[in-house]
Design an enzyme around this catalytic site. Sequence first.
Site, PDB file in Angstrom:
ATOM      1  N   HIS A  17     -19.182 -15.665  21.061  1.00 12.24           N
ATOM      2  CA  HIS A  17     -20.623 -15.908  20.886  1.00 12.24           C
ATOM      3  C   HIS A  17     -21.190 -15.010  19.784  1.00 12.24           C
ATOM      4  CE1 HIS A  17     -20.639 -17.105  25.399  1.00 12.24           C
ATOM      5  NE2 HIS A  17     -20.875 -18.211  24.723  1.00 12.24           N
ATOM      6  N   LYS A  41     -25.970 -23.759  38.913  1.00 18.00           N
ATOM      7  CA  LYS A  41     -24.685 -23.154  38.539  1.00 18.00           C
ATOM      8  C   LYS A  41     -24.566 -21.784  39.207  1.00 18.00           C
ATOM      9  CE  LYS A  41     -22.136 -23.490  34.162  1.00 18.00           C
ATOM     10  NZ  LYS A  41     -22.303 -23.519  32.697  1.00 18.00           N
ATOM     11  N   ARG A  94     -14.928 -24.499  19.305  1.00 24.00           N
ATOM     12  CA  ARG A  94     -13.677 -23.746  19.193  1.00 24.00           C
ATOM     13  C   ARG A  94     -12.512 -24.657  18.851  1.00 24.00           C
ATOM     14  NH1 ARG A  94     -14.992 -21.446  24.990  1.00 24.00           N
ATOM     15  NH2 ARG A  94     -15.524 -23.645  24.996  1.00 24.00           N
TER      16      ARG A  94
HETATM   17  O1  PNS Z   1     -23.037 -22.441  27.287  1.00 23.80           O
HETATM   18  P1  PNS Z   1     -23.175 -23.824  27.856  1.00 23.80           P
HETATM   19  O2  PNS Z   1     -23.284 -23.739  29.362  1.00 23.80           O
HETATM   20  O3  PNS Z   1     -22.096 -24.751  27.388  1.00 23.80           O
HETATM   21  O4  PNS Z   1     -24.581 -24.405  27.300  1.00 23.80           O
HETATM   22  C1  PNS Z   1     -25.015 -25.673  27.660  1.00 23.80           C
HETATM   23  C2  PNS Z   1     -26.511 -25.876  27.255  1.00 23.80           C
HETATM   24  C3  PNS Z   1     -27.370 -24.754  27.809  1.00 23.80           C
HETATM   25  C4  PNS Z   1     -26.633 -25.861  25.743  1.00 23.80           C
HETATM   26  C5  PNS Z   1     -26.966 -27.255  27.801  1.00 23.80           C
HETATM   27  O5  PNS Z   1     -26.584 -27.386  29.135  1.00 23.80           O
HETATM   28  C6  PNS Z   1     -28.475 -27.463  27.691  1.00 23.80           C
HETATM   29  O6  PNS Z   1     -29.012 -27.561  26.614  1.00 23.80           O
HETATM   30  N1  PNS Z   1     -29.158 -27.505  28.859  1.00 23.80           N
HETATM   31  C7  PNS Z   1     -30.582 -27.629  28.943  1.00 23.80           C
HETATM   32  C8  PNS Z   1     -30.985 -28.959  29.578  1.00 23.80           C
HETATM   33  C9  PNS Z   1     -30.905 -30.072  28.559  1.00 23.80           C
HETATM   34  O7  PNS Z   1     -31.609 -30.106  27.565  1.00 23.80           O
HETATM   35  N2  PNS Z   1     -29.987 -31.034  28.815  1.00 23.80           N
HETATM   36  C10 PNS Z   1     -29.731 -32.152  27.943  1.00 23.80           C
HETATM   37  C11 PNS Z   1     -28.603 -31.820  26.966  1.00 23.80           C
HETATM   38  S1  PNS Z   1     -28.259 -33.189  25.904  1.00 23.80           S
END
Ligand code: PNS
Length: 162
Positions: A17, A41, A94
Amino acid sequence: MRRAIYPGSFDPVTNGHLDIIQRGCKLFDEIIVAVLVNPEKTAFFTIEERCDILSEVLKTIDRSDCHVLVESFEGLMVQYAAEREANAIVRGIRAISDYEYELQMALMNRRLRPGLETVFMMPAEEYSYVSSRLVKEVFQLGARVDGLVPALVEQRMREKIK
Ligand code: PNS
């Protein structure tokens, strides 16, 4: 003013990150590292702990002239990005296995907010296998995670399981 959101769970923040943030700093004037509040989660660190750790470790990286800040957010990421008047979303990729999920999210986000671009960035090869999930798994099974996460993260992880 080019402002990007770098969203994620950051449970915990890894060196991968930080590598992405450092690279993003060369492209943007401001990066908001946005920690998702996701009550569904099961997390290792609380949101407050994750934000606190991120703020500390971000002081130690090369940010160039970029302003990097940490916030938490709830709900739709594009909505949050709009409130922050961000131009872009940064996501790290990645390996090809990340791509499918990331592409789906990027296209859904584009549908929801067409003006907001997703920028995919590749971390250094040495972090190409590093994920928060695997870091937690090997740590909880007794392995060292130095080199994969900042020293502060390993220290806080040890304190947490005491
Ligand atoms: O580190 P992660 O858990 O892979 O991040 C995932 C994240 C936070 C980027 C994604 O779950 C997110 O944006 N969640 C917020 C809710 C949302 O907007 N969902 C629609 C995504 S298309």
